[in-house]
Design a protein around this motif. Structure first.
Motif: not given
Ligand SMILES: [Fe+2]
Length: 306
Positions: A3, A70-71, A5-7, A67
């Protein structure tokens, strides 16, 4: 497929040329916030003190809500993607070669641990491609196609991923980056099942690479899940018989004639990171120009073992 991500500070999207490539745009507000922690160390400190590289990587992760690490890890390990292109605003005057060296270092240390690059004797190498070249490999030959390949074929170090940053470019036409995902390659099934591709080949490097040993490994292997992996470059295998020679020729032709290559112009200030087991990369020839200059920065390394 992972997915998107929204970061905060990043704009993450699918690349226009391929849904397998994730574009990660660094907004100017994030670049502004990175300036201060990046100033803490100069490039010499990063070269001499390995832990400082992790410090700036942590700053990058902290500023992206913890984040991004990890992304990036998920993206690079996911068979369906495995490739990310970080992009910065080329009009931002704060982004220079030093900033890009630090940004590349930070990204690399979120992905894993860099290998020693024997071309420079450091954890990274900066090199130029120019009109004239006296070197002994295709890396810096501007007017010759650099065929699709993976990195680390002739070294003992594990090369899970590779990172390439475009530091500078002048008078450049052509020289586009070519990429091919193994699962998009028309001949993958046929050639990876050929028993010769599973034989050990000897791999050696020319002088400029400063590697004084040879290694042995097959072109094709399988990962833990049984997915095909490739370790191949045209210039460095030393076929020991007609069978191996002919196999490599067939492989080379089958890669270069692929219709599924992704050809893209990467802007200055972009950093591409890809999984080195199922992505091949190369470069189209440049158009002749006496003042041609491109400078790249390269880091190769392994994933964290955990
Ligand atoms: Fe390469």
């Amino acid at each position: 497929m992972i997915n998107l991500a929204n970061i905060n500070g990043l704009k993450i999207s699918q690349n226009n040329n391929s849904k397998r490539i994730i574009d990660i745009e660094l907004k100017d507000e994030l670049v502004d916030k990175l300036i201060f922690p990046f100033h803490k160390f100069n490039v010499t400190a990063l070269e001499y003190k390995p832990f400082t590289r992790f410090t700036i990587a942590k700053s990058l992760d902290d500023l992206t809500e913890n984040k991004l690490s990890n992304f990036l890890k998920l993206t690079l390990r996911d068979r369906d993607t495995g490739c990310a292109i970080f992009k910065t605003n080329n009009n931002n005057k704060k982004i220079d070669d030093i900033f890009l060296t630090k940004l590349s270092t930070a990204i690399a240390h979120l992905a894993g641990v860099p290998n020693y690059d024997s071309m420079s004797g450091k954890y990274y190498v900066r090199f130029q491609v120019k009109h004239e070249d006296q070197s002994d490999s295709y890396l810096r030959k501007a007017y010759i196609n650099m065929d699709l390949h993976t990195d680390g074929t002739y070294v003992k170090e594990i090369t899970d991923w590779l990172l390439m940053s475009k530091i500078e470019e002048k008078n450049v036409e052509g020289g586009e980056t070519t990429l091919l995902h193994l699962d998009d390659w028309e001949h993958c099934e046929e050639l990876s099942k050929d028993p010769i591709g599973r034989q050990n080949f000897i791999w050696g490097a020319p002088k400029s690479k400063n590697v004084d040993y040879k290694v042995e490994h097959p072109v094709f292997t399988n990962d833990k899940k049984g997915k095909v992996q490739i370790s191949y470059i045209d210039q460095f295998p030393e076929p020991k018989n007609m069978e191996q020679g002919n196999f490599l020729q067939k492989l080379s032709d089958a890669l270069e004639e692929s219709k599924n290559k992704i050809i893209s112009k990467l802007p200055v200030g972009s950093v591409i990171v890809s999984n080195n087991y199922f992505w091949l990369h190369g470069r189209k020839p440049f158009k002749q120009n006496k003042n041609l200059c491109r400078e790249l920065l390269r880091i190769r390394g392994s994933f964290f073992i955990n």
